[in-house]
Motif scaffolding. Structure first.
Motif, PDB file in Angstrom:
ATOM      1  N   GLU A 178      -2.819  -0.793   6.698  1.00 59.77           N
ATOM      2  CA  GLU A 178      -2.353   0.534   7.111  1.00 59.77           C
ATOM      3  C   GLU A 178      -3.276   1.194   8.127  1.00 59.77           C
ATOM      4  N   LYS A 179      -4.382   0.505   8.469  1.00 62.00           N
ATOM      5  CA  LYS A 179      -5.373   1.039   9.419  1.00 62.00           C
ATOM      6  C   LYS A 179      -5.865   2.413   8.962  1.00 62.00           C
ATOM      7  N   ASP A 180      -6.192   2.466   7.679  1.00 56.71           N
ATOM      8  CA  ASP A 180      -6.565   3.715   7.022  1.00 56.71           C
ATOM      9  C   ASP A 180      -8.080   3.767   6.841  1.00 56.71           C
ATOM     10  N   LYS A 181      -8.750   4.480   7.717  1.00 62.11           N
ATOM     11  CA  LYS A 181     -10.208   4.561   7.700  1.00 62.11           C
ATOM     12  C   LYS A 181     -10.731   5.245   6.432  1.00 62.11           C
ATOM     13  N   LYS A 182     -10.059   6.287   6.000  1.00 56.36           N
ATOM     14  CA  LYS A 182     -10.489   7.015   4.812  1.00 56.36           C
ATOM     15  C   LYS A 182     -10.428   6.129   3.576  1.00 56.36           C
ATOM     16  N   LEU A 183      -9.352   5.362   3.465  1.00 56.64           N
ATOM     17  CA  LEU A 183      -9.203   4.464   2.321  1.00 56.64           C
ATOM     18  C   LEU A 183     -10.262   3.365   2.356  1.00 56.64           C
ATOM     19  N   ALA A 184     -10.529   2.839   3.550  1.00 53.03           N
ATOM     20  CA  ALA A 184     -11.560   1.806   3.677  1.00 53.03           C
ATOM     21  C   ALA A 184     -12.922   2.351   3.263  1.00 53.03           C
ATOM     22  N   PHE A 185     -13.207   3.592   3.620  1.00 56.36           N
ATOM     23  CA  PHE A 185     -14.499   4.195   3.262  1.00 56.36           C
ATOM     24  C   PHE A 185     -14.622   4.365   1.751  1.00 56.36           C
ATOM     25  N   SER A 186     -13.508   4.648   1.083  1.00 50.72           N
ATOM     26  CA  SER A 186     -13.572   4.800  -0.377  1.00 50.72           C
ATOM     27  C   SER A 186     -13.974   3.483  -1.036  1.00 50.72           C
ATOM     28  N   ALA A 187     -13.472   2.367  -0.507  1.00 50.50           N
ATOM     29  CA  ALA A 187     -13.874   1.058  -1.031  1.00 50.50           C
ATOM     30  C   ALA A 187     -15.338   0.785  -0.717  1.00 50.50           C
ATOM     31  N   PHE A 188     -15.760   1.148   0.466  1.00 55.87           N
ATOM     32  CA  PHE A 188     -17.155   0.992   0.895  1.00 55.87           C
ATOM     33  C   PHE A 188     -18.081   1.716  -0.084  1.00 55.87           C
ATOM     34  N   LEU A 189     -17.729   2.955  -0.418  1.00 57.13           N
ATOM     35  CA  LEU A 189     -18.556   3.752  -1.337  1.00 57.13           C
ATOM     36  C   LEU A 189     -18.589   3.153  -2.743  1.00 57.13           C
ATOM     37  N   ASN A 190     -17.515   2.495  -3.139  1.00 58.19           N
ATOM     38  CA  ASN A 190     -17.420   1.965  -4.501  1.00 58.19           C
ATOM     39  C   ASN A 190     -18.147   0.642  -4.700  1.00 58.19           C
ATOM     40  N   ASP A 191     -18.622   0.033  -3.611  1.00 56.63           N
ATOM     41  CA  ASP A 191     -19.327  -1.233  -3.762  1.00 56.63           C
ATOM     42  C   ASP A 191     -20.696  -1.001  -4.400  1.00 56.63           C
TER      43      ASP A 191
END
Length: 462
Positions: free
Chosen positions: A419-432
């Protein structure tokens, strides 16, 4: 029941066919297999590298000591490679070493160290964002040109590569192939030799039940000639926990980029009671940062290494020189088994034999405690045109919650990429679990890593 004694005219499409190393290993394995022969089409974004491998492969096939006869052809387009293929092998570098340097080493400026950086952690997640669009293209092309072909993926991040293929083309026949479990079987084989006095135990004699996700797999049952090895491993882990254990074939951990002393293997067993079935370098990245990757000194104390991109660049240069010598005939491909099971898988799928081995496939009930459709790694039974996952069971809650957390994070990254969703990608980044820094610093790191790989993120607003 085996249907044939041999199969000729097998058609293989090799995506990433300009590979230096993996391609030569496949050529060697094919050359040593007397029951198969056929044609391999080599497709690569680096056409010149694929053309070099065409010459190398055809020269190898002309040798008298080669029993598996194959012709190799470099092609210019993905469509040409896939048209009429029986098998598709995917082994690519998603991006360049420039992007990999950012994946692995930029996080170090924020105190985040990664031993591999290709599956989880900041590097693995950003790598996935640029890999997924490539696999969308592969899946669409396979659907159009060879929908009935079997697809064998070797590229990392393994889970998300395979997951993307099925998301785009649900009827695809794809598996992810990883040798990490083989390394743990070799460790268990050496354990049997030492503690039981058996001689020359082969890793294939160690029967294991595998559960988990790629590079974070676990073994809850292991036997050798009917003997339960779990109590023996308890003794083994306690014996070598502090000093570690060296597998001589892998080289000493201080002198090898990829070797370890298996201290993380032993530590995780003593913590959780199951055998972790990937290499220490991969296992470390799934755990909280301070456990094994707090800093280089901590890494050294656990007796494994950080695989630097500088080493990979130096190795690439050596392989380029080797390629030139192989093309000119100054050197020849060494006939030596890679230890991979892709040839055995193809033979089984062609009806020549049956095989049980670990693979990455969508969960269809073979593993409990994790959602249906998520790609998991368990054993599977290969036979003529069929791969059936073996019922593996469920991991204990203490382990399963870690596996599920990573699985959900990978699903989030897939959705963000599609979906080219930067906000969603960042949420996964933070959860690592490796991203144990404040949100502001995390945002700075995430944004810079995205910028560094932007050429592989078409349509993103960065």
């Amino acid at each position: 029941m085996n249907v044939y004694e041999s199969v000729s005219n097998v058609k293989i499409a090799y995506i990433g066919g300009g590979s230096r190393g993996w391609a030569w290993g496949l050529m060697s394995d094919l050359a040593m297999e007397p029951q198969l022969s056929g044609h391999v089409k080599l497709y690569d974004v680096n056409l010149e590298a694929a053309q070099s491998n065409e010459k190398i492969g055809n020269r190898l096939s002309e040798r008298k000591d080669v029993v598996g006869k194959w012709t190799y052809e470099a092609v210019q387009t993905l469509a040409e490679a896939l048209e009429g293929a029986d098998f598709v092998i995917i082994s690519i570098l998603p991006g360049t070493f420039h992007q990999m340097r950012s994946d692995v080493h930029l996080p170090e400026q924020y105190g985040i160290y990664q031993s591999v950086g290709d599956t989880v952690g900041p590097g693995g997640l950003i790598r996935a964002l640029r890999t997924i669009p490539m696999y969308v293209e592969f899946a669409e092309a396979i659907k159009e040109y060879c929908p009935d072909a079997w697809v064998i993926n070797f590229t990392n991040p393994m889970t998300l590569c395979v997951r993307t293929l099925y998301e785009v083309f649900p009827k695809i026949k794809a598996i992810g192939c990883c040798h990490e479990v083989f390394g743990t079987q070799k460790l268990l084989a050496r354990m049997v030799e030492e503690l039981q006095g058996d001689k020359q135990v082969h890793r294939a004699e160690i029967k294991v039940n595998v559960l988990g996700i790629n590079h974070f797999t676990w073994i809850d049952k292991a036997t050798y000639q009917g003997t339960d090895l779990m109590p023996l491993y308890d003794d083994f882990a306690n014996k070598y926990y502090k000093e570690g254990y060296e597998l001589s074939s892998a080289g000493h951990w201080m002198n090898s980029t990829f070797a370890s002393a298996h201290r993380i293997h032993f530590d995780l067993f003593l913590k959780f009671g199951l055998i972790a079935a990937a290499g220490d370098r991969h296992l470390a990245e799934f755990m909280p940062l301070h456990w094994y990757l707090k800093n280089p000194e901590t890494v050294k104390s656990w007796k494994f290494g950080l695989t630097t991109v500088e080493w990979r660049l130096e190795n690439r240069d050596k392989l380029i020189e080797t390629s030139k010598k192989l093309v000119s005939g100054e050197e020849s491909v060494e006939l030596k088994s890679t230890g991979e099971e892709s040839i055995g898988m193809m033979k089984a799928l062609l009806g020549l034999e049956d095989l049980i081995t670990n693979v990455n496939m969508p969960n269809r009930g073979q593993m409990g405690g994790i959602k249906e459709g998520a790609v998991v790694e368990t054993n599977a039974y290969f036979s003529a045109d069929s791969v059936r996952p073996v019922l593996a069971g469920t991991l204990p809650p203490s382990i399963n919650k870690m596996v599920v957390a990573h699985s959900y994070n990978q699903e989030t990254i897939l959705k963000a990429a599609l979906e080219k969703d930067k906000k969603l990608a960042f949420s996964a980044f933070l959860n690592d679990p490796l991203v144990m820094i404040d949100v502001k610093s995390s945002s700075e790191l995430f944004n810079q890593m995205l910028v560094n790989t932007k050429e592989y993120l078409p349509g993103w607003e960065l």
